[in-house]
Motif scaffolding. Structure first.
Motif, PDB file in Angstrom:
ATOM      1  N   ALA A   1       0.845  -1.192   0.000  1.00 59.69           N
ATOM      2  CA  ALA A   1       0.000   0.000   0.000  1.00 59.69           C
ATOM      3  C   ALA A   1       0.884   1.248   0.000  1.00 59.69           C
ATOM      4  CB  ALA A   1      -0.907  -0.010   1.225  1.00 59.69           C
ATOM      5  N   TRP A   2       0.260   2.418  -0.193  1.00 60.69           N
ATOM      6  CA  TRP A   2       0.990   3.676  -0.034  1.00 60.69           C
ATOM      7  C   TRP A   2       0.120   4.684   0.690  1.00 60.69           C
ATOM      8  CZ3 TRP A   2      -0.557   8.356  -2.236  1.00 60.69           C
ATOM      9  CH2 TRP A   2      -1.498   8.286  -3.277  1.00 60.69           C
ATOM     10  N   TYR A   3       0.786   5.650   1.359  1.00 66.22           N
ATOM     11  CA  TYR A   3       0.090   6.610   2.221  1.00 66.22           C
ATOM     12  C   TYR A   3       0.889   7.906   2.189  1.00 66.22           C
ATOM     13  CZ  TYR A   3      -2.452   7.966   6.563  1.00 66.22           C
ATOM     14  OH  TYR A   3      -3.255   8.570   7.502  1.00 66.22           O
ATOM     15  N   SER A   4       0.273   8.984   1.714  1.00 64.78           N
ATOM     16  CA  SER A   4       1.025  10.223   1.547  1.00 64.78           C
ATOM     17  C   SER A   4       0.086  11.418   1.486  1.00 64.78           C
ATOM     18  CB  SER A   4       1.862  10.159   0.267  1.00 64.78           C
ATOM     19  OG  SER A   4       2.524  11.380   0.028  1.00 64.78           O
ATOM     20  N   VAL A   5       0.658  12.588   1.717  1.00 66.68           N
ATOM     21  CA  VAL A   5      -0.104  13.823   1.648  1.00 66.68           C
ATOM     22  C   VAL A   5      -0.526  14.146   0.217  1.00 66.68           C
ATOM     23  CG1 VAL A   5       1.917  15.318   1.341  1.00 66.68           C
ATOM     24  CG2 VAL A   5      -0.135  16.218   2.464  1.00 66.68           C
ATOM     25  N   ILE A   6       0.135  13.556  -0.768  1.00 64.81           N
ATOM     26  CA  ILE A   6      -0.188  13.801  -2.170  1.00 64.81           C
ATOM     27  C   ILE A   6       0.241  12.589  -2.984  1.00 64.81           C
ATOM     28  CG2 ILE A   6       2.035  14.900  -2.735  1.00 64.81           C
ATOM     29  CD1 ILE A   6       0.439  16.925  -4.444  1.00 64.81           C
ATOM     30  N   SER A   7      -0.420  12.363  -4.111  1.00 67.28           N
ATOM     31  CA  SER A   7      -0.031  11.256  -4.976  1.00 67.28           C
ATOM     32  C   SER A   7       1.275  11.593  -5.695  1.00 67.28           C
ATOM     33  CB  SER A   7      -1.124  10.985  -6.012  1.00 67.28           C
ATOM     34  OG  SER A   7      -1.168  12.048  -6.958  1.00 67.28           O
ATOM     35  N   PRO A   8       2.011  10.580  -6.161  1.00 67.85           N
ATOM     36  CA  PRO A   8       3.225  10.868  -6.939  1.00 67.85           C
ATOM     37  C   PRO A   8       2.949  11.735  -8.165  1.00 67.85           C
ATOM     38  CG  PRO A   8       3.180   8.558  -6.292  1.00 67.85           C
ATOM     39  CD  PRO A   8       1.844   9.134  -5.928  1.00 67.85           C
ATOM     40  N   GLU A   9       1.830  11.480  -8.843  1.00 69.47           N
ATOM     41  CA  GLU A   9       1.490  12.267 -10.029  1.00 69.47           C
ATOM     42  C   GLU A   9       1.204  13.728  -9.657  1.00 69.47           C
ATOM     43  OE1 GLU A   9       0.047   8.034 -10.884  1.00 69.47           O
ATOM     44  OE2 GLU A   9       0.123   9.392  -9.170  1.00 69.47           O
ATOM     45  N   GLY A  10       0.483  13.926  -8.557  1.00 66.12           N
ATOM     46  CA  GLY A  10       0.185  15.289  -8.116  1.00 66.12           C
ATOM     47  C   GLY A  10       1.445  16.037  -7.730  1.00 66.12           C
ATOM     48  N   CYS A  11       2.319  15.365  -7.018  1.00 69.10           N
ATOM     49  CA  CYS A  11       3.593  15.965  -6.622  1.00 69.10           C
ATOM     50  C   CYS A  11       4.428  16.318  -7.850  1.00 69.10           C
ATOM     51  CB  CYS A  11       4.352  14.999  -5.718  1.00 69.10           C
ATOM     52  SG  CYS A  11       5.986  15.569  -5.221  1.00 69.10           S
TER      53      CYS A  11
ATOM     54  N   ALA B   1       3.415  16.888 -10.887  1.00 70.62           N
ATOM     55  CA  ALA B   1       2.802  17.974 -11.652  1.00 70.62           C
ATOM     56  C   ALA B   1       3.158  19.337 -11.072  1.00 70.62           C
ATOM     57  CB  ALA B   1       1.287  17.799 -11.688  1.00 70.62           C
ATOM     58  N   ILE B   2       3.262  19.399  -9.741  1.00 74.43           N
ATOM     59  CA  ILE B   2       3.624  20.660  -9.093  1.00 74.43           C
ATOM     60  C   ILE B   2       5.104  20.983  -9.314  1.00 74.43           C
ATOM     61  CG2 ILE B   2       3.897  21.800  -6.857  1.00 74.43           C
ATOM     62  CD1 ILE B   2       1.402  20.207  -5.935  1.00 74.43           C
ATOM     63  N   LEU B   3       5.963  19.982  -9.162  1.00 73.16           N
ATOM     64  CA  LEU B   3       7.399  20.225  -9.221  1.00 73.16           C
ATOM     65  C   LEU B   3       7.933  20.338 -10.640  1.00 73.16           C
ATOM     66  CD1 LEU B   3       8.705  17.859  -6.396  1.00 73.16           C
ATOM     67  CD2 LEU B   3       8.281  20.310  -6.275  1.00 73.16           C
TER      68      LEU B   3
ATOM     69  N   ARG C   1       5.797  20.389 -13.580  1.00 67.38           N
ATOM     70  CA  ARG C   1       4.812  20.981 -14.491  1.00 67.38           C
ATOM     71  C   ARG C   1       4.565  20.122 -15.741  1.00 67.38           C
ATOM     72  NH1 ARG C   1       3.636  26.208 -12.818  1.00 67.38           N
ATOM     73  NH2 ARG C   1       5.061  26.968 -11.204  1.00 67.38           N
ATOM     74  N   GLU C   2       4.925  20.606 -16.925  1.00 65.73           N
ATOM     75  CA  GLU C   2       4.590  19.889 -18.156  1.00 65.73           C
ATOM     76  C   GLU C   2       5.240  18.512 -18.222  1.00 65.73           C
ATOM     77  OE1 GLU C   2       5.730  22.958 -18.047  1.00 65.73           O
ATOM     78  OE2 GLU C   2       4.103  24.216 -18.816  1.00 65.73           O
ATOM     79  N   GLN C   3       6.384  18.356 -17.591  1.00 69.45           N
ATOM     80  CA  GLN C   3       7.076  17.067 -17.602  1.00 69.45           C
ATOM     81  C   GLN C   3       6.688  16.198 -16.400  1.00 69.45           C
ATOM     82  OE1 GLN C   3       9.025  20.071 -17.849  1.00 69.45           O
ATOM     83  NE2 GLN C   3       8.703  19.969 -20.065  1.00 69.45           N
ATOM     84  N   GLY C   4       5.622  16.578 -15.706  1.00 68.38           N
ATOM     85  CA  GLY C   4       5.260  15.912 -14.458  1.00 68.38           C
ATOM     86  C   GLY C   4       4.991  14.430 -14.596  1.00 68.38           C
ATOM     87  N   ALA C   5       4.249  14.031 -15.642  1.00 70.62           N
ATOM     88  CA  ALA C   5       3.842  12.629 -15.776  1.00 70.62           C
ATOM     89  C   ALA C   5       5.038  11.690 -15.800  1.00 70.62           C
ATOM     90  CB  ALA C   5       3.002  12.454 -17.032  1.00 70.62           C
ATOM     91  N   SER C   6       6.081  12.074 -16.507  1.00 69.63           N
ATOM     92  CA  SER C   6       7.248  11.202 -16.619  1.00 69.63           C
ATOM     93  C   SER C   6       8.082  11.169 -15.344  1.00 69.63           C
ATOM     94  CB  SER C   6       8.125  11.650 -17.790  1.00 69.63           C
ATOM     95  OG  SER C   6       8.613  12.966 -17.576  1.00 69.63           O
ATOM     96  N   ASN C   7       7.825  12.104 -14.436  1.00 67.08           N
ATOM     97  CA  ASN C   7       8.606  12.182 -13.201  1.00 67.08           C
ATOM     98  C   ASN C   7       7.881  11.610 -11.987  1.00 67.08           C
ATOM     99  OD1 ASN C   7      11.275  13.674 -13.663  1.00 67.08           O
ATOM    100  ND2 ASN C   7       9.827  14.965 -14.770  1.00 67.08           N
ATOM    101  N   ALA C   8       6.723  10.985 -12.204  1.00 67.71           N
ATOM    102  CA  ALA C   8       5.992  10.387 -11.079  1.00 67.71           C
ATOM    103  C   ALA C   8       6.831   9.359 -10.319  1.00 67.71           C
ATOM    104  CB  ALA C   8       4.684   9.771 -11.568  1.00 67.71           C
ATOM    105  N   PRO C   9       7.600   8.486 -10.988  1.00 66.63           N
ATOM    106  CA  PRO C   9       8.453   7.554 -10.239  1.00 66.63           C
ATOM    107  C   PRO C   9       9.478   8.270  -9.353  1.00 66.63           C
ATOM    108  CG  PRO C   9       8.205   6.809 -12.501  1.00 66.63           C
ATOM    109  CD  PRO C   9       7.629   8.183 -12.437  1.00 66.63           C
ATOM    110  N   LYS C  10      10.034   9.374  -9.854  1.00 65.47           N
ATOM    111  CA  LYS C  10      11.000  10.140  -9.062  1.00 65.47           C
ATOM    112  C   LYS C  10      10.303  10.773  -7.850  1.00 65.47           C
ATOM    113  CE  LYS C  10      13.841  12.652 -11.466  1.00 65.47           C
ATOM    114  NZ  LYS C  10      14.439  13.800 -12.220  1.00 65.47           N
ATOM    115  N   ALA C  11       9.093  11.264  -8.051  1.00 65.08           N
ATOM    116  CA  ALA C  11       8.331  11.855  -6.946  1.00 65.08           C
ATOM    117  C   ALA C  11       8.013  10.804  -5.889  1.00 65.08           C
ATOM    118  CB  ALA C  11       7.042  12.489  -7.471  1.00 65.08           C
ATOM    119  N   ALA C  12       7.658   9.595  -6.330  1.00 68.91           N
ATOM    120  CA  ALA C  12       7.348   8.517  -5.380  1.00 68.91           C
ATOM    121  C   ALA C  12       8.546   8.218  -4.484  1.00 68.91           C
ATOM    122  CB  ALA C  12       6.925   7.261  -6.132  1.00 68.91           C
ATOM    123  N   GLU C  13       9.746   8.227  -5.068  1.00 68.83           N
ATOM    124  CA  GLU C  13      10.952   7.986  -4.269  1.00 68.83           C
ATOM    125  C   GLU C  13      11.140   9.094  -3.240  1.00 68.83           C
ATOM    126  OE1 GLU C  13      13.036   5.284  -4.320  1.00 68.83           O
ATOM    127  OE2 GLU C  13      11.482   4.450  -5.615  1.00 68.83           O
ATOM    128  N   ALA C  14      10.918  10.337  -3.632  1.00 66.42           N
ATOM    129  CA  ALA C  14      11.125  11.464  -2.725  1.00 66.42           C
ATOM    130  C   ALA C  14      10.076  11.528  -1.614  1.00 66.42           C
ATOM    131  CB  ALA C  14      11.116  12.765  -3.523  1.00 66.42           C
TER     132      ALA C  14
END
Length: 325
Positions: free
Chosen positions: A221-231, A233-235, A237-250
């Motif tokens: 399971a996962w538990y966070s203040v925001i989803s990897p995709e949401g994170c 998209a904020i960090l 922007r346009e390249q957000g979708a491809s960076n979801a795995p990087k956000a999940a690690e952070a």
């Protein structure tokens, strides 16, 4: 598993399983002795599964938490309890199908069980709003929890949501207030409250029914203040979708991370490969751990439960004081 119901990193495992099934069927149909070959392939499969699922990235665990065949709240309720009676409505606005709940029996324990339900078919997903609760869902949850408190029943809560519903109508009906009220009221419940994060635990959507004496978390399971995709998209922007795995690690959002941070209390093991590989076994494991926690918490008085619960959440987090300002 049918076509399209596997993740990319599961594919080698599924292909080998299919090969073993085909060989076994051929041996049966043609009356050919292939036990030695099957034994070798089964050993190879076991090794492959252990290698694959013992080294998953955080992003891969997020994908497992969203697996289309992963058990949902009603699946666990059906397999773990007896005599579940689904109750409806918040007695203020209406019923929210994203939140299910009612009295049932878990082992020998009469409990009130609640859970977020995404829906399996397209029709169910739309009716259940993909497991995203409206304010009436949180108010319904609180109504059932207060009912449990009146009758002295422990409360079991299953969390699985991509977040609280973000639409304007939810805000108009008091989404933030409903979640905030739940946090306050749950901190004061005089009965044991055991939480289990069974899939996705996103933001206030999860937290709105997530304050308890014990917080359990399934292995994938996962538990966070925001989803990897949401994170992402904020960090990015346009390249957000491809960076979801990087956000999940952070974000450090998986069970091992949250145990280390003191956010959850216990990891619930899953069958090798994930709960969707053996839902009956997954439910049996979760049921046993829920019962163990209920036994421990039942030894505490209502006053002790409330005091410990409040202390538990006040101790979370780290802060530092600086006299330079």
């Amino acid at each position: 598993m049918g076509p399209g119901t596997y993740l990319d990193f599961e594919k080698p495992v599924l292909e080998l399983e299919a090969r073993i099934r085909d060989m076994r069927a051929f041996a049966d149909d043609e009356n050919v002795e292939l036990s030695k070959e099957l034994h070798l392939l089964e050993g190879k499969l076991d090794k492959l599964k252990r290698e694959t699922f013992s080294s998953l990235t955080r992003w891969q665990r997020v994908q497992l938490a969203r697996h289309p065949l992963r058990p949902y709240s009603l699946d666990y309720i059906d397999k773990m309890t007896e005599g579940f009676l689904s109750l409806h409505g918040d007695r203020a606005y209406g019923d929210d199908r994203a939140l299910v709940g009612g009295p049932t029996v878990l082992g020998d324990w009469p409990v009130m069980i609640l859970g977020q339900q995404k829906g399996r078919t397209t029709k169910e997903k739309l009716a259940n709003n993909f497991g995203m609760c409206h304010p009436e869902g949180y108010r319904k949850a609180m109504r059932l929890m207060n009912m449990a408190a009146r009758y002295g029943r422990p409360i079991v809560i299953l969390i699985d949501t991509p977040g609280a519903f973000p639409g304007i109508e939810a805000e108009e009906r008091g989404q933030a207030e409903a979640i905030a009220r739940n946090l306050r009221e749950m901190s004061l419940l005089p009965v044991p409250v055991v939480i289990a994060i069974i899939g996705e635990g996103a933001s206030g959507g999860a937290l709105g029914i997530g304050l308890g004496d014990r917080v359990l978390m399934l292995e994938n399971a996962w538990y966070s203040v925001i989803s990897p995709e949401g994170c992402a998209a904020i960090l990015w922007r346009e390249q957000g979708a491809s960076n979801a795995p990087k956000a999940a690690e952070a974000l450090k959002l998986v069970a091992d991370d949250l145990i280390a941070l003191g956010v959850v209390d216990q990891i619930v093991p899953e069958p090798l490969g994930g709960a969707h590989r053996d839902p009956v076994k997954a439910a049996g494991i979760l049921k046993a751990i829920l019962l163990d926690n209920l036994v421990e918490l039942s030894r505490l008085s209502p006053e002790e439960l409330v005091a410990r619960r409040r202390a538990k959440y006040r101790q979370m987090g780290v802060f530092a004081e600086d006299d330079t300002f």
